[in-house]
Design a protein around this motif. Structure first.
Motif, PDB file in Angstrom:
ATOM      1  N   VAL A  19     -10.083   8.769  -2.697  1.00  0.00           N
ATOM      2  CA  VAL A  19      -9.800   9.307  -1.369  1.00  0.00           C
ATOM      3  C   VAL A  19      -9.448  10.794  -1.390  1.00  0.00           C
ATOM      4  O   VAL A  19      -9.433  11.448  -0.346  1.00  0.00           O
ATOM      5  CB  VAL A  19      -8.647   8.504  -0.715  1.00  0.00           C
ATOM      6  N   ASP A  20      -9.175  11.355  -2.565  1.00  0.00           N
ATOM      7  CA  ASP A  20      -8.727  12.744  -2.655  1.00  0.00           C
ATOM      8  C   ASP A  20      -9.734  13.721  -2.045  1.00  0.00           C
ATOM      9  O   ASP A  20      -9.345  14.770  -1.518  1.00  0.00           O
ATOM     10  CB  ASP A  20      -8.457  13.111  -4.114  1.00  0.00           C
ATOM     11  N   LEU A  21     -11.013  13.401  -2.119  1.00  0.00           N
ATOM     12  CA  LEU A  21     -12.022  14.261  -1.501  1.00  0.00           C
ATOM     13  C   LEU A  21     -11.821  14.333   0.008  1.00  0.00           C
ATOM     14  O   LEU A  21     -12.000  15.398   0.610  1.00  0.00           O
ATOM     15  CB  LEU A  21     -13.430  13.750  -1.826  1.00  0.00           C
ATOM     16  N   ALA A  22     -11.446  13.228   0.631  1.00  0.00           N
ATOM     17  CA  ALA A  22     -11.214  13.232   2.079  1.00  0.00           C
ATOM     18  C   ALA A  22     -10.065  14.165   2.434  1.00  0.00           C
ATOM     19  O   ALA A  22     -10.133  14.902   3.427  1.00  0.00           O
ATOM     20  CB  ALA A  22     -10.924  11.811   2.572  1.00  0.00           C
ATOM     21  N   ALA A  23      -9.000  14.163   1.618  1.00  0.00           N
ATOM     22  CA  ALA A  23      -7.879  15.072   1.872  1.00  0.00           C
ATOM     23  C   ALA A  23      -8.340  16.523   1.780  1.00  0.00           C
ATOM     24  O   ALA A  23      -7.973  17.362   2.614  1.00  0.00           O
ATOM     25  CB  ALA A  23      -6.750  14.796   0.885  1.00  0.00           C
ATOM     26  N   ALA A  24      -9.139  16.843   0.761  1.00  0.00           N
ATOM     27  CA  ALA A  24      -9.663  18.212   0.618  1.00  0.00           C
ATOM     28  C   ALA A  24     -10.567  18.577   1.775  1.00  0.00           C
ATOM     29  O   ALA A  24     -10.582  19.727   2.240  1.00  0.00           O
ATOM     30  CB  ALA A  24     -10.409  18.344  -0.706  1.00  0.00           C
ATOM     31  N   ALA A  25     -11.336  17.588   2.284  1.00  0.00           N
ATOM     32  CA  ALA A  25     -12.264  17.848   3.388  1.00  0.00           C
ATOM     33  C   ALA A  25     -11.535  18.168   4.684  1.00  0.00           C
ATOM     34  O   ALA A  25     -12.106  18.808   5.574  1.00  0.00           O
ATOM     35  CB  ALA A  25     -13.174  16.638   3.591  1.00  0.00           C
ATOM     36  N   PHE A  26     -10.294  17.740   4.826  1.00  0.00           N
ATOM     37  CA  PHE A  26      -9.477  18.130   5.979  1.00  0.00           C
ATOM     38  C   PHE A  26      -8.693  19.418   5.700  1.00  0.00           C
ATOM     39  O   PHE A  26      -8.518  20.257   6.588  1.00  0.00           O
ATOM     40  CB  PHE A  26      -8.496  17.009   6.334  1.00  0.00           C
ATOM     41  N   LEU A  27      -8.221  19.575   4.466  1.00  0.00           N
ATOM     42  CA  LEU A  27      -7.348  20.707   4.143  1.00  0.00           C
ATOM     43  C   LEU A  27      -8.080  22.044   4.231  1.00  0.00           C
ATOM     44  O   LEU A  27      -7.587  22.988   4.868  1.00  0.00           O
ATOM     45  CB  LEU A  27      -6.764  20.528   2.744  1.00  0.00           C
ATOM     46  N   VAL A  28      -9.239  22.154   3.583  1.00  0.00           N
ATOM     47  CA  VAL A  28      -9.925  23.453   3.525  1.00  0.00           C
ATOM     48  C   VAL A  28     -10.347  23.932   4.919  1.00  0.00           C
ATOM     49  O   VAL A  28     -10.112  25.099   5.261  1.00  0.00           O
ATOM     50  CB  VAL A  28     -11.120  23.394   2.546  1.00  0.00           C
ATOM     51  N   PRO A  29     -10.934  23.096   5.794  1.00  0.00           N
ATOM     52  CA  PRO A  29     -11.216  23.566   7.160  1.00  0.00           C
ATOM     53  C   PRO A  29      -9.958  23.945   7.929  1.00  0.00           C
ATOM     54  O   PRO A  29      -9.986  24.868   8.746  1.00  0.00           O
ATOM     55  CB  PRO A  29     -11.912  22.360   7.808  1.00  0.00           C
ATOM     56  N   THR A  79       0.812  -1.216   0.000  1.00  0.00           N
ATOM     57  CA  THR A  79       0.000   0.000   0.000  1.00  0.00           C
ATOM     58  C   THR A  79       0.849   1.272   0.000  1.00  0.00           C
ATOM     59  O   THR A  79       1.957   1.308   0.563  1.00  0.00           O
ATOM     60  CB  THR A  79      -0.934   0.017   1.219  1.00  0.00           C
ATOM     61  N   ILE A  80       0.339   2.303  -0.638  1.00  0.00           N
ATOM     62  CA  ILE A  80       1.016   3.599  -0.649  1.00  0.00           C
ATOM     63  C   ILE A  80       0.304   4.611   0.244  1.00  0.00           C
ATOM     64  O   ILE A  80       0.790   5.727   0.432  1.00  0.00           O
ATOM     65  CB  ILE A  80       1.102   4.177  -2.085  1.00  0.00           C
ATOM     66  N   TYR A  81      -0.848   4.243   0.788  1.00  0.00           N
ATOM     67  CA  TYR A  81      -1.702   5.226   1.463  1.00  0.00           C
ATOM     68  C   TYR A  81      -1.252   5.446   2.908  1.00  0.00           C
ATOM     69  O   TYR A  81      -0.992   4.493   3.645  1.00  0.00           O
ATOM     70  CB  TYR A  81      -3.163   4.779   1.420  1.00  0.00           C
ATOM     71  N   PRO A  82      -1.176   6.717   3.343  1.00  0.00           N
ATOM     72  CA  PRO A  82      -0.660   7.047   4.680  1.00  0.00           C
ATOM     73  C   PRO A  82      -1.658   6.749   5.799  1.00  0.00           C
ATOM     74  O   PRO A  82      -2.807   6.361   5.545  1.00  0.00           O
ATOM     75  CB  PRO A  82      -0.363   8.546   4.560  1.00  0.00           C
ATOM     76  N   PRO A  83      -1.236   6.920   7.057  1.00  0.00           N
ATOM     77  CA  PRO A  83      -2.011   6.426   8.212  1.00  0.00           C
ATOM     78  C   PRO A  83      -3.412   6.992   8.379  1.00  0.00           C
ATOM     79  O   PRO A  83      -4.324   6.260   8.766  1.00  0.00           O
ATOM     80  CB  PRO A  83      -1.128   6.804   9.403  1.00  0.00           C
ATOM     81  N   ALA A  84      -3.635   8.291   8.132  1.00  0.00           N
ATOM     82  CA  ALA A  84      -4.984   8.829   8.291  1.00  0.00           C
ATOM     83  C   ALA A  84      -5.936   8.180   7.297  1.00  0.00           C
ATOM     84  O   ALA A  84      -7.096   7.870   7.630  1.00  0.00           O
ATOM     85  CB  ALA A  84      -4.984  10.344   8.117  1.00  0.00           C
ATOM     86  N   ALA A  85      -5.464   7.960   6.079  1.00  0.00           N
ATOM     87  CA  ALA A  85      -6.276   7.257   5.098  1.00  0.00           C
ATOM     88  C   ALA A  85      -6.573   5.834   5.569  1.00  0.00           C
ATOM     89  O   ALA A  85      -7.699   5.346   5.425  1.00  0.00           O
ATOM     90  CB  ALA A  85      -5.567   7.228   3.743  1.00  0.00           C
ATOM     91  N   GLN A  86      -5.572   5.178   6.157  1.00  0.00           N
ATOM     92  CA  GLN A  86      -5.775   3.813   6.641  1.00  0.00           C
ATOM     93  C   GLN A  86      -6.855   3.772   7.724  1.00  0.00           C
ATOM     94  O   GLN A  86      -7.667   2.833   7.769  1.00  0.00           O
ATOM     95  CB  GLN A  86      -4.459   3.254   7.193  1.00  0.00           C
ATOM     96  N   ALA A  87      -6.875   4.778   8.590  1.00  0.00           N
ATOM     97  CA  ALA A  87      -7.909   4.821   9.635  1.00  0.00           C
ATOM     98  C   ALA A  87      -9.296   4.968   9.012  1.00  0.00           C
ATOM     99  O   ALA A  87     -10.257   4.329   9.465  1.00  0.00           O
ATOM    100  CB  ALA A  87      -7.626   5.975  10.591  1.00  0.00           C
ATOM    101  N   LEU A  88      -9.409   5.799   7.979  1.00  0.00           N
ATOM    102  CA  LEU A  88     -10.693   5.959   7.294  1.00  0.00           C
ATOM    103  C   LEU A  88     -11.092   4.666   6.586  1.00  0.00           C
ATOM    104  O   LEU A  88     -12.266   4.267   6.610  1.00  0.00           O
ATOM    105  CB  LEU A  88     -10.609   7.104   6.291  1.00  0.00           C
ATOM    106  N   PHE A  89     -10.119   4.002   5.947  1.00  0.00           N
ATOM    107  CA  PHE A  89     -10.415   2.735   5.272  1.00  0.00           C
ATOM    108  C   PHE A  89     -10.923   1.700   6.281  1.00  0.00           C
ATOM    109  O   PHE A  89     -11.867   0.949   5.994  1.00  0.00           O
ATOM    110  CB  PHE A  89      -9.172   2.189   4.579  1.00  0.00           C
TER     111      PHE A  89
END
Length: 399
Positions: free
Chosen positions: A171-181, A100-110
């Motif tokens: 998953v890119d939407l999840a990154a944007a959902a954290f970044l903008v706030p 996997t290439i996905y980092p830990p926060a993504a893994q928690a969401l998965f």
């Protein structure tokens, strides 16, 4: 693609109408219509099967492992040591031989999605919930800056966001959902919470980390310290993997390339792939330093960083554009509005790939995608120059 093109045309017409409205103009708000139509489109796509990409099944596989207390970094899905966890997801995975290439926060969401149900619908439901944070942050930004709330349409009605997030479930939407706030909290000087959300954005998809030079330039020490601490906490459960933490990421960085105009232009001049990647990385570093020096707002810096990444990355999948689109209500850009539709052309070779196993992206697609992007930018600059010329020629004070 014809349906996508029709939706893009309608979206661009609506965007033109919204951007024509002068801030402060009296009249009823169209925000309820924007929200209702966008939510209806999401409801239609949520139960649909992801037919353009298999990435969502990798998310669910990783989530299955994490939910069972298994570190997903040391072994690829095809590893016999994971045989007891293999199920119907395995045949759907792309590149099962790559960890996997996905980092830990993504893994928690998965893991959260897999705990609910190992189905695309469960994951898309999490994306829909996270998007609420993004929409609320965008609306607050628009109100704070005195901009019409209807500008949310530039994100909420974008066909690429709908297809890639609620059709394919990227998953890119999840990154944007954290970044903008996190950017909103930073501008409101709530640096601790901003740091937590910024870390979540970076450890969902590494790309928001490109904003770090700008934050260093602004001496956002508290935000960066909190983000570092949050990152350490998120990485802690996975540290036993050691060097394997980055195995998949290194394979991706060394070998993946797709739909990049810059890469293909350099490929005609140079034979060494590693040299090309180093040149593009160097160009990215220069771009980040220039943005750190020149950008005046956090959202402007983020928009510039993410756009620069799209121009200089060797790999530009359509879903990589989603975080840029998330910032369009604050930074309307006809180049990226156009590009978000034109990049759908990169799916044209998909039927042939399914039939033959060979992926061949015709060069003309790159010319149309990136030619449309730069043509829209050129038209915008020309219109701005004409506006400035008219302002100087008038009796009024130019703005």
């Amino acid at each position: 693609l014809l349906l996508w093109g029709a939706a893009q045309a309608a979206y661009m017409a609506a965007a033109w109408w919204v951007l024509r409205r002068v801030p402060g103009t009296p009249g009823p708000s169209a925000l309820p219509i924007v929200l209702a139509a966008g939510l209806l489109a999401r409801a239609v796509l949520l139960p649909s099967a992801p037919t353009l990409s298999e990435d969502v099944y990798r998310y669910l596989w990783d989530g299955r492992l994490v939910a069972h207390g298994v570190n997903p970094y040391p072994r690829a899905p095809s590893d016999p040591a994971l045989a007891r966890f293999q199920n119907g997801l395995i045949p759907r995975l792309n590149h099962p031989e790559v960890p996997t290439i996905y980092p830990p926060a993504a893994q928690a969401l998965f893991a959260a999605a897999a705990s609910i149900s190992e189905s695309p619908l469960a994951w898309k439901g999490i994306l829909l919930a996270l998007e609420t944070l993004l929409v609320l942050a965008l609306l607050r930004f628009l109100r704070d800056r005195g901009l019409p709330e209807e500008r949310l349409l530039l994100y909420y009605w974008n066909p690429l966001v709908l297809v890639e997030s609620f059709g394919s479930g990227h998953v890119d939407l999840a990154a944007a959902a954290f970044l903008v706030p996190s950017l909103l909290l930073y501008e409101r000087r709530r640096h601790v919470r901003a740091g937590i959300l910024f870390a979540l954005a970076v450890l969902t998809k590494f790309i928001p980390g490109l904003l770090i030079p700008w934050l260093l330039r602004r001496r956002a020490w508290i935000l960066l310290a909190v983000a570092l601490l949050t990152s350490a906490i998120l990485y802690a459960p996975f540290l036993p993997a050691g060097g394997a933490l980055t195995t998949g990421l290194r394979i991706y960085a060394r070998h993946w390339e797709f739909n990049s105009a810059a890469y293909h232009l350099l490929r005609k001049l140079l034979t060494s792939e590693i040299t090309i990647r180093r040149i593009l990385a160097g160009g990215g570093l220069v771009a980040m330093l220039l943005i750190a020096w020149r950008a005046r707002t956090a959202t402007g810096a983020a928009f510039a960083c993410l756009t620069s990444f799209l121009l200089l990355s060797p790999t530009v999948f359509p879903w990589y554009v989603v975080p840029v689109v998330a910032l369009l209500p604050l930074h309307p850009d006809w180049g990226m509005i156009s590009f978000s539709g034109l990049i759908a052309l990169s799916y044209l070779p998909l039927p042939a790939y399914h039939a033959t196993g060979v992926w061949d992206l015709p060069g003309w697609i790159l010319w149309v995608e990136y030619g449309g992007l730069f043509a829209a930018w050129a038209a915008t600059l020309a219109a701005a120059s004409q506006d400035r010329a008219r302002a100087w020629a008038s009796d009024s004070t130019p703005t």
